[in-house]
Each structure stands twice: as C-alpha cells, then as structure tokens.
Write a protein that holds these residues in place. Structure first.
Motif, PDB file in Angstrom:
ATOM      1  N   MET A  78     -19.409 -34.667  19.945  1.00 45.20           N
ATOM      2  CA  MET A  78     -18.065 -34.086  19.963  1.00 45.20           C
ATOM      3  C   MET A  78     -18.150 -32.570  20.084  1.00 45.20           C
ATOM      4  O   MET A  78     -17.498 -31.978  20.930  1.00 45.20           O
ATOM      5  N   PHE A  79     -18.948 -31.951  19.228  1.00 45.13           N
ATOM      6  CA  PHE A  79     -19.040 -30.491  19.246  1.00 45.13           C
ATOM      7  C   PHE A  79     -20.376 -30.105  19.852  1.00 45.13           C
ATOM      8  O   PHE A  79     -21.217 -29.491  19.220  1.00 45.13           O
ATOM      9  N   SER A  83     -21.588 -26.231  16.596  1.00 46.09           N
ATOM     10  CA  SER A  83     -21.003 -26.644  15.313  1.00 46.09           C
ATOM     11  C   SER A  83     -21.787 -25.934  14.230  1.00 46.09           C
ATOM     12  O   SER A  83     -22.853 -26.367  13.824  1.00 46.09           O
ATOM     13  N   GLY A  97     -26.566 -25.097  11.786  1.00 48.96           N
ATOM     14  CA  GLY A  97     -25.936 -26.153  12.581  1.00 48.96           C
ATOM     15  C   GLY A  97     -26.452 -26.195  14.000  1.00 48.96           C
ATOM     16  O   GLY A  97     -27.532 -25.692  14.303  1.00 48.96           O
ATOM     17  N   ASN A 139     -29.584 -28.974  14.160  1.00 50.85           N
ATOM     18  CA  ASN A 139     -30.289 -28.689  12.897  1.00 50.85           C
ATOM     19  C   ASN A 139     -30.887 -27.295  12.842  1.00 50.85           C
ATOM     20  O   ASN A 139     -31.906 -27.074  12.196  1.00 50.85           O
TER      21      ASN A 139
ATOM     22  N   VAL B  65     -16.971 -34.335  10.656  1.00 50.23           N
ATOM     23  CA  VAL B  65     -17.706 -33.240  11.312  1.00 50.23           C
ATOM     24  C   VAL B  65     -19.109 -33.204  10.709  1.00 50.23           C
ATOM     25  O   VAL B  65     -19.266 -32.891   9.521  1.00 50.23           O
ATOM     26  N   ASN B  66     -20.082 -33.585  11.499  1.00 52.21           N
ATOM     27  CA  ASN B  66     -21.476 -33.489  11.076  1.00 52.21           C
ATOM     28  C   ASN B  66     -22.044 -32.202  11.654  1.00 52.21           C
ATOM     29  O   ASN B  66     -22.514 -32.163  12.781  1.00 52.21           O
ATOM     30  N   ALA B  67     -21.961 -31.131  10.849  1.00 52.41           N
ATOM     31  CA  ALA B  67     -22.238 -29.789  11.378  1.00 52.41           C
ATOM     32  C   ALA B  67     -23.666 -29.646  11.873  1.00 52.41           C
ATOM     33  O   ALA B  67     -23.929 -28.876  12.809  1.00 52.41           O
ATOM     34  N   ASP B  68     -24.606 -30.381  11.294  1.00 54.33           N
ATOM     35  CA  ASP B  68     -26.009 -30.207  11.689  1.00 54.33           C
ATOM     36  C   ASP B  68     -26.256 -30.605  13.138  1.00 54.33           C
ATOM     37  O   ASP B  68     -27.107 -30.021  13.810  1.00 54.33           O
ATOM     38  N   GLY B  70     -23.425 -31.638  15.385  1.00 55.15           N
ATOM     39  CA  GLY B  70     -22.244 -31.542  16.231  1.00 55.15           C
ATOM     40  C   GLY B  70     -21.568 -32.860  16.531  1.00 55.15           C
ATOM     41  O   GLY B  70     -20.658 -32.934  17.351  1.00 55.15           O
ATOM     42  N   THR B  71     -22.007 -33.928  15.856  1.00 53.76           N
ATOM     43  CA  THR B  71     -21.401 -35.236  16.099  1.00 53.76           C
ATOM     44  C   THR B  71     -20.223 -35.462  15.152  1.00 53.76           C
ATOM     45  O   THR B  71     -20.036 -34.736  14.185  1.00 53.76           O
TER      46      THR B  71
END
Lengths: 339, 339, 339
Positions: A78-79, A83, A97, A139, B65-68, B70-71
C-alpha cells in the motif's frame, strides 16, 4: 462539508497520465496510455509535530498512483513509496520504516527526467529489473545529519531479518553539497543478494553526480556504477551483472517553461564477453509547459540504440522477441497535476 | 494548499515502528524491524453527522499500517480494522459492517501491552492463528447500549451468509462497568467453526477482566477462556484446542511516562495429553516515554517459557524447528506517532 | 488536530451497508449483509485548480468501499472507480485515466435503483459478468463538450495497448439533454473482445433513455442493447450473447423521502434457441427515508422471474444448481451515509 480542524495531517499527491507511442525497430509500432511521465504518481499522508525544545516528530505514508489503470504498487504494498516515522532535532533526523535508499537518490535527482517516463535513465538499466529493492528498502533505519551550510549526509541500514543468512541486508550512505547554483553528491551502498538460485554475493552501488545552474541552463552530469555478481536474479530470471551509466543532461528555462534533455550511456561489465558487449545509448528531449506550480503539460521524445546483444526497449512497445537488439523510439504527451 | 472546509471527515492514524531483537533458546539470535509495539499502526477516515433530535449518523473506515514494510492487512482487506456505518441516538448505537468483536475486547483493553508487540498476551496463544476471525468479523450487526453511569453493554451478530451451513456465524456480547478508578468487564461469544477439514463445531470465548487505578499504579487482571474442539484449523493447518489465559498486569505512571509490566499464563485444555501439557508463561516489562500526547518512544523486554511441547516464540526470531520447546526472549525499542 | 489548510483536496465518500434476505425458489432461503444498496460505497480524493483564463485542472481518485467486509475492489485496483487527471476550459474537458464509459452511463443514471442493490437493472444481465470492462476502462482518453443549454456530448477512446491485436480497444460516446424536468440520453460504444478462447469480435452497446419529472413523480424509461458474439467469455467462462433490457421506473417524492420502483425486462437474442428463450422479468420497489442530505435509511424488495433456462438470481441467496430456472426474491434494509 463544513470547516475542518486538522493540522496534524497533510494530504498530498501527484496524478500524471500521458499518451505514449513506441516503435521498436523491425516490429509493429504501438501506442497506449502510461503514467508518471513528468512526476511519479502518488497519494500521501504526512505530518510533523513540534515537541518543543527543538525536537519534532513526523510521519510519512505514501502510495503509488498509476493514473492510467487506477492501480497502486505492483508489489501489493500500500505504502510502497514510503512509510516512516521520524524524530528530528538539531542533531538531525532518525527515521524508521520503508524508505528510499541514499544509494539510489542519484538516479532521480541528477537526471532531467528522473527515473521515470520514456526519458528516465533507467530505461537502459538491467538493475531495477534484477534487484527488487533497488530503489527502496523495508525495515530501514535512516539517519540524516543537519544541514551544515549546504553540506549534508544521510545513512541507511536495513537488517536482513534472517537468523542464518545475510541476504537482504542493506547499508548505504550519501554525502551531498547543495548551495546556490552548485549541487554535488557522492553515494555508496551494499546489499547482500541471492542469485543463480542459491549463490549469494554483494550488490554494490556507487554514484557520483553534480549539477551547476548557469541561469540560462542547468547542466547535470552523473555516473552510476552498479557492481553485482554476474548471474540470474529474482523470480523473473533476469540475467544481470555489473553496469556503468553515464548521464549528461540539461534543464533550460523558457520563461516558466522548461526544455530538458539528456544523453545516457550504459556500459555492461564483468560478465561474459557477450554480456559485456551489450551496451546502449539513449537520447531524450522534452518540453514542459508549466500552467501553474501544480499543473503542467509535457511532451518527451526518446531513442534507445542497443549495441551488441543489448535489448533495452521503451516500455509500452511491441514485445521484443529473443535475439532482438534494435532501436527503440518513443514519444509521450501528458498532463501532470499535483496537490 | 489553501484553506479547507470539511467537517465531515476526520483523518487519523498511528505510525509505530521499532527495532526488535529475538533470541530463541538453542538457535541463532535475530534482529530486525517490526511495527506496532506500542499502538497498532493504522490509517483511518471517520466522521459523525448530527441529524437533530438526538440522532447522529457516523462512519468509520480504518486500515492497518505496517510501517516497517509499508504494507497494510495481510488478508488483503483495505479496511481490515473497521468499516462501519452507524446510527446513534439516546437509545444507543446500531452499527453495520466489519468490526471488532465484543468477545475479543478484553484481549487488548485489559493488558498493559494490548495484543501487540512482544509484550502482548497473544504471543502465547494459539487461537489467533487458528481462528481467522478471532478479533474481527465481517457482515456484523452491532448494538451498543447507552452508558448508564459507567454501565454499558454491547452485542454483535454476524450471519454466516451460508444457505446450508452455519459455519462463520458469530454472536457475542459484553457487559462493562467503567467509573473512576474501577473498570470491570465480562464477555462471551460463540462462532461456528470448521475444523479437521469437514468437522464443524462451536468456538466459545469467555472473558472476565478488571482493573483498578490506585493512582500510583493501575492493577489489571484478566481471564480468557477459549473453548474450541481440539483439531486442525484453517488452511495453514494450525492444531489448536481449548486454552485459558490468565494475566496480571500493572501500569505505573512516572510523571508523563509509564512503566508497564505483565505476567501471562497460558493453559492448554481438553485436547490430547500432549496438548494439555503444552502450556506457557510470559513475562514482559516496558517503559514508555511520552514526548507529547501524540508521540512516544518505548522499550519492552519479554520472555516466554514453554512447558511440555509448547512452542510459542516471539515473532521475528529464528524459525523454530519441529520439536523445539525452549524459551524465547525479545527486546524492542521504537517510536509511536499518532495523528 | 488543529486547523488545516488544504483547498487542493476534497475527501469524499459513501458508506452503505444493509441486511439482505434472498429466497431462490426451491432452495433454502438465506440472509446476510451486503453493501451499496442505495449508493455505491466509495472513498475518494478530488480537486480542481483554477489556472486562470477560464482554464482549470483537476484530479479524481476514487476507491470502492464494501462496508460489509472492509474490502475495496475485487480486481485489486485501488482506484477502481476512477483515477483521472483533467484539463478544463470553455472548450470542454479532456480527461486521461481510468473512468466510467459513456456507453454505460445509462445503466445507473436512468434506473431508480442505479445498477446496485437488489433493485438495480443489472441483476438480470449477463453482460457485467461476461465483459470485465463493462462499466469502466483503463487507459482512457475522454472528452466532454461544454454544456449548451442542457445539451452535452462526451466521448471516450481507450487504446488496446497491443501491438498485434485490437482486443480491448474501446470507443464510445453519449449525447444528452438535461433541462428542467426533461432528461434524454443516447449512447453507443464498441469494445474489441475475445471469446471462445481464441475468437475475437466486437461488443456493441446501444443505450437510449429518458426521464420526465412531473413533480408528483419522475418517470424513467430506458432501453439497453448489448450486442456481442454468442460464446464463452472471460476466465470464469460465462456464456453470453446479445441482450436487450427495457426498464420503466418511477421516483415518487414523499416529503423528503422517496418511493422508487422499476420493472425490467431482459431479452436474450442472437444465440442458440435455448439462449434466446432465457429471458427474465424483474420488479423492484423501495422506500428511502432521508434523515439528512447525507444520511438515509432504505428498504427494497425485488423479484426476478426467469423464463426458459434463464438463471438470474439476486446475489446473496443459496447457490443455484445447474438447470435451476426459478424465481428469486429479495429484501434489504440498510443505512447509507455520505461524506
């Protein structure tokens, strides 16, 4: 739709679509619609909070927008573009991120066409197809120094997250100086990669670039060295090895408008004799009519000349059969709108 | 970016990323980046409209939002966390759509670490892996009573949408009392489930929990009983059966900061002798430095001790081989920013 | 959450969920939750920039929102509903990207129930299942004329993007007149399609519709002719051929509320004798209680009567076995909230 009250989020984006024509020599021509010919399509949410005492916190969530088809990232992220969550102070910025690699910043910053559209330098590169994390890393821990009169450095470390292997580990850094008309940048990065199914090695990225704005024109020169073990990469089975790319470009302001042009030379290295011969040249020239700060219409023409067995082709043309190694010519006309 | 005019939408979210270290006994240690160690990463859009006469309408769309990386949701649901439309009056709230189950509210509300990060109680639970709809249900009709001086009840019914089977049907309710320092909660739910490929049965959730805030510390105690037929669940083939979890926790304010700690005991029940022996204990302690209401940095350490053949391990460590039943130790340090 | 400053983006959407009951004759009844019974669920970002001199630029990014399950598009397209960038002037509008086809506008504009919910005319159409791009096209160039006292025309061209085939190419146009109580519309479109695996042909869409608002009621009539080679379409292997649909409908205002009703006749044509006999009738009636401009509660009942071997059924009922050709009856009650 009454009056709102949110300083904590800025919504931003770019929608860019164009009509593209591509002719690969010896094959039927083709036309269609593409996106991001002037600026990468995106939709993002970002914000900065002042914590007092010079400290700030920030976040940044940014998706792709492929306006021609309504899709976002092909990887399903998605991002995909970014992110991150950050802390910032007079000591710099710590960022956690998914983010752009310092080692890949050259590829868009020192190219009149960025890495996008038919003019971008990566049309004649095997690396983005071979190394999935070429531009961005999951990561990642990033650190950005403060800006010392134009001098700034940034670093990234992305752990492999694997207990018994290093594959995926990324380290990179960039040193840059931006002051008035001058901009210079040096970057280096390494990523542990797997190739030929079970082999592992290091992919090394070296970039050196600069630009000078003479007022009547900004001149840009960049050198990119991608050094990686010769072999087969990724699930798509892309054969790649080391590659140098030299770029010379120019941005010429015409009132509010702009002419942009570039020459890129791709030189394959350190592989088989056949691979080393598979080089390419690319010329691109374009005009950007800025209707406002947010809206532009643009046109670009570009031509790839393959040497040896190289088979670079502008995206959107007729599929090139095995053994094809001709020229690829493209033109695109589009609209870019940012918000 | 001029002046806006939208009272109808509130954009909100959390971006939370951390660096995590995990050591599973007898195996290589591992480190990497994770997300949502203090608060679940999310991006949401919500709003409330006053309809007059005490009536209101509202909507709530919320993504992970999984910031690590971007998913967003691993299940591919855009609004995995919540997608509802509501009518509210002095008679309570009717809510339609995908939502959190009243039967699962305990798992995050009465745990100093919620159900997230290395400290969350579900590190030592088989249920979220076995029952895909453990936390949330599609197609749910919810009803929330008004708040009577702290006393409130909520109910959920999610039809199975199947003409010739009940699999997936969910009913649950929760009764809670929140007043000043006191919070108590009782919940119960049933979901018709399929297991062992073709068998069907009922998954029953019972939760009882409470907390008391003494000022110098908030004490938390919770009991969770997951009662389900012993067997193999889901496409991943997770073997699970009944399970009790007891938690004792504490939140200690230190100025604006906070120490949080918990002990969780997981007790497997009503399965084979081997399954019944596969219990686990978990200790966790953490410190949260609140830089503002919106931004925190946090650190947590946690240790899982497996009994019998239990193989619970903190996520992010070296993969545990068949037969492994050791200890898992983790530490994570991160940033949480909400907007 | 302080004061914001963004005129460049309007965030908008619809969240619509309902409880639906369906009875297919001879089979078990079924109930569940559905979405978009009154207005299609959506989440969008749009904006218009004034460029001066009568020129404007605009963008529009719009996702599906399926409130019952929290999903967006089943096709995985983030901005399935629309992703466009536009230039507008006194000469009309040029629009690039994914958009609704002029040839399909009739299907929702001249139907009291649109194409959605149990009342929509497409419950008794094979075409949306056979032709994936029935409603919308990727890569489209659109042109909209100015409005000349109610008279307006729109055109779309979507290239096939294929060097050696025309499959996917779409051309369509619509001429409409909207003035006071009168609305009439004529549309035509062609799409190059593949069927029976390797055959290719043309799918032709013809629509003619009008409505007149008498004040006490708005009367609507529409005719839709879908002309396509008889055969098997798509990866799901839908057998389809030419089909006519006639609709007569009415919207009756009751204060701020509304009664809506329609009759649809679907007539299969130009296929095998069996196919040509597989026609259907559908009746639908509903009530909409508008609690505000943004929030409504609604109820609809609908009944499909299949002729010959037709097997149209309202979505959400018991799966219909091979050879079933009975009646399908549905009822739904829901909430719609827009923002």
């Amino acid at each position: 739709l009454g009056a709102s009250a949110q300083s904590s989020v800025t919504l931003f984006g770019v929608v860019d679509a164009n009509v593209r024509y591509v002719k690969n020599s010896g094959l039927s021509s083709n036309y269609g619609m593409s996106n991001s010919g002037l600026s990468s399509g995106r939709l993002g949410f970002r914000g900065v909070e002042d914590l007092g005492g010079g400290l700030k916190a920030g976040f940044w969530l940014e998706s792709d927008v492929n306006a021609d088809t309504g899709t976002i990232s092909p990887t399903g992220k998605m991002f995909q573009r970014r992110s991150t969550v950050s802390l910032m102070g007079n000591w710099g910025e710590i960022r956690l991120g998914r983010d752009f690699s310092p080692a890949s910043v050259h590829s868009f910053k020192y190219d009149p066409f960025g890495v996008i559209g038919i003019g971008g330098q990566n049309v004649t590169s095997r690396i983005p197809g071979a190394i999935a994390s070429y531009y961005r890393h999951d990561n990642a821990v990033g650190y950005f120094t403060p800006n010392f009169g134009g001098l700034q450095a940034e670093f990234m470390f992305a752990p492999d997250e694997q207990a018994t292997s290093n594959t995926g580990r990324h380290m990179s850094g960039r040193l840059s100086y931006d002051n008035g008309p001058v901009s210079v940048s040096l970057s280096y990065g390494t990523t542990n990669v797997a190739y030929n199914g079970t082999s592992t090695g290091k992919y090394k990225q070296l970039g050196l670039a600069g630009s000078y704005n003479f007022g009547v024109a900004q001149l840009i020169a960049s050198m990119y060295r991608d050094d990686l073990p010769f072999g087969t990469y990724g699930t798509a089975g892309v054969t790649a090895g080391s590659e140098d790319r030299w770029l010379i470009g120019v941005n010429i302001p015409i009132g509010n408008d702009q002419i942009r042009a570039s020459y890129v030379r791709t030189n394959a290295r350190k592989g088989t004799a056949g691979y080393n011969d598979s080089d390419a040249d690319k010329w691109a020239i374009g005009y950007v009519h800025n209707m406002s700060k947010r809206t532009s219409i643009y046109g670009t023409v570009s031509r790839v000349s393959n040497d040896g067995g190289a088979n670079f082709a502008i995206a959107g043309g007729a599929p090139t059969p095995g053994g094809w190694s001709g020229n690829s010519t493209g033109a695109e006309v589009g609209i870019k709108h940012s918000f």
